[in-house]
Design a protein around this motif. Structure first.
Motif, short mmCIF file in Angstrom:
data_model
loop_
_atom_site.label_atom_id
_atom_site.label_comp_id
_atom_site.label_asym_id
_atom_site.label_seq_id
_atom_site.Cartn_x
_atom_site.Cartn_y
_atom_site.Cartn_z
N MET A 1 39.02 14.34 61.02
CA MET A 1 37.59 14.53 61.16
C MET A 1 37.05 13.45 62.11
O MET A 1 37.41 12.30 62.02
N THR A 2 36.16 13.85 62.99
CA THR A 2 35.59 12.90 63.94
C THR A 2 34.47 12.11 63.30
O THR A 2 33.94 12.47 62.26
N ASP A 3 34.09 11.01 63.95
CA ASP A 3 33.00 10.19 63.43
C ASP A 3 31.71 11.00 63.34
O ASP A 3 30.96 10.88 62.38
N THR A 4 31.43 11.82 64.35
CA THR A 4 30.22 12.64 64.36
C THR A 4 30.24 13.62 63.21
O THR A 4 29.23 13.80 62.51
N THR A 5 31.37 14.26 62.98
CA THR A 5 31.49 15.22 61.89
C THR A 5 31.34 14.52 60.55
O THR A 5 30.68 15.02 59.64
N GLU A 6 31.94 13.33 60.43
CA GLU A 6 31.82 12.56 59.18
C GLU A 6 30.37 12.18 58.92
O GLU A 6 29.90 12.28 57.79
N MET A 7 29.66 11.73 59.95
CA MET A 7 28.27 11.34 59.78
C MET A 7 27.42 12.54 59.39
O MET A 7 26.54 12.43 58.54
N LEU A 8 27.66 13.70 59.99
CA LEU A 8 26.92 14.90 59.65
C LEU A 8 27.18 15.28 58.20
O LEU A 8 26.25 15.63 57.47
N ALA A 9 28.43 15.19 57.77
CA ALA A 9 28.77 15.51 56.38
C ALA A 9 28.08 14.56 55.42
O ALA A 9 27.59 14.98 54.37
N ILE A 10 28.02 13.28 55.76
CA ILE A 10 27.35 12.30 54.90
C ILE A 10 25.86 12.57 54.85
O ILE A 10 25.24 12.48 53.78
N GLU A 11 25.26 12.91 55.98
CA GLU A 11 23.82 13.18 56.00
C GLU A 11 23.46 14.40 55.17
O GLU A 11 22.36 14.49 54.64
N GLN A 12 24.40 15.33 55.02
CA GLN A 12 24.14 16.54 54.25
C GLN A 12 24.66 16.44 52.81
O GLN A 12 24.52 17.38 52.04
N ALA A 13 25.23 15.30 52.46
CA ALA A 13 25.81 15.12 51.13
C ALA A 13 24.74 14.99 50.06
O ALA A 13 23.67 14.44 50.30
N SER A 14 25.06 15.48 48.88
CA SER A 14 24.17 15.34 47.73
C SER A 14 24.34 13.93 47.16
O SER A 14 25.30 13.23 47.49
N PRO A 15 23.42 13.50 46.30
CA PRO A 15 23.58 12.18 45.67
C PRO A 15 24.91 12.04 44.92
O PRO A 15 25.52 10.98 44.93
N LEU A 68 25.26 3.77 52.72
CA LEU A 68 25.46 4.89 51.80
C LEU A 68 24.60 4.74 50.55
O LEU A 68 24.01 5.71 50.07
N ARG A 69 24.52 3.53 50.03
CA ARG A 69 23.70 3.30 48.83
C ARG A 69 22.22 3.54 49.13
O ARG A 69 21.50 4.10 48.29
N GLN A 70 21.77 3.13 50.31
CA GLN A 70 20.38 3.37 50.68
C GLN A 70 20.12 4.87 50.83
O GLN A 70 19.08 5.37 50.38
N ARG A 71 21.05 5.58 51.43
CA ARG A 71 20.92 7.03 51.59
C ARG A 71 20.85 7.69 50.23
O ARG A 71 20.02 8.58 49.98
N GLN A 72 21.73 7.28 49.33
CA GLN A 72 21.75 7.83 47.98
C GLN A 72 20.43 7.54 47.26
O GLN A 72 19.87 8.42 46.61
N SER A 73 19.95 6.33 47.38
CA SER A 73 18.69 5.94 46.75
C SER A 73 17.54 6.78 47.27
O SER A 73 16.67 7.22 46.50
N THR A 74 17.51 7.00 48.57
CA THR A 74 16.46 7.82 49.17
C THR A 74 16.50 9.25 48.62
O THR A 74 15.45 9.81 48.28
N LEU A 75 17.69 9.80 48.54
CA LEU A 75 17.82 11.16 48.01
C LEU A 75 17.40 11.24 46.55
O LEU A 75 16.74 12.20 46.14
#
Length: 79
Positions: A1-15, A68-75
């Motif tokens: 998986m590429t960095d771009t694909t990984e970042m997209l997957a993380i951005e769309q991930a649930s908490p 990742l923790r900040q992203r999770q907290s935001t969600l």
């Protein structure tokens, strides 16, 4: 998986998915430290020297964990 694909997957991930990613990254960090220290001991390298060599990688992992923790907290706050 590429960095771009990984970042997209993380951005769309649930908490819950982010929690799993965080857990896995924490386990990887711990394994990296333990394995490095174990190898350093066998090679008779000082612990401080081994950790100093590892510091850039640990800093990157820690920064990723924080993001990742900040992203999770935001969600979670949106729920």
């Amino acid at each position: 998986m590429t960095d771009t694909t990984e970042m997209l997957a993380i951005e769309q991930a649930s908490p819950e998915e982010l929690a799993e990613i965080i857990r896995e990254l924490e386990q990887y960090r711990e394994r990296l430290v333990n394995d490095t220290l174990s190898m350093a001991q066998r090679a008779k390298v000082m612990k401080a020297q081994a950790l100093a060599a590892l510091e850039p990688s640990l800093a990157e992992i820690d920064a990723n964990l924080e993001a990742l923790r900040q992203r999770q907290s935001t969600l979670l706050a949106r729920q």
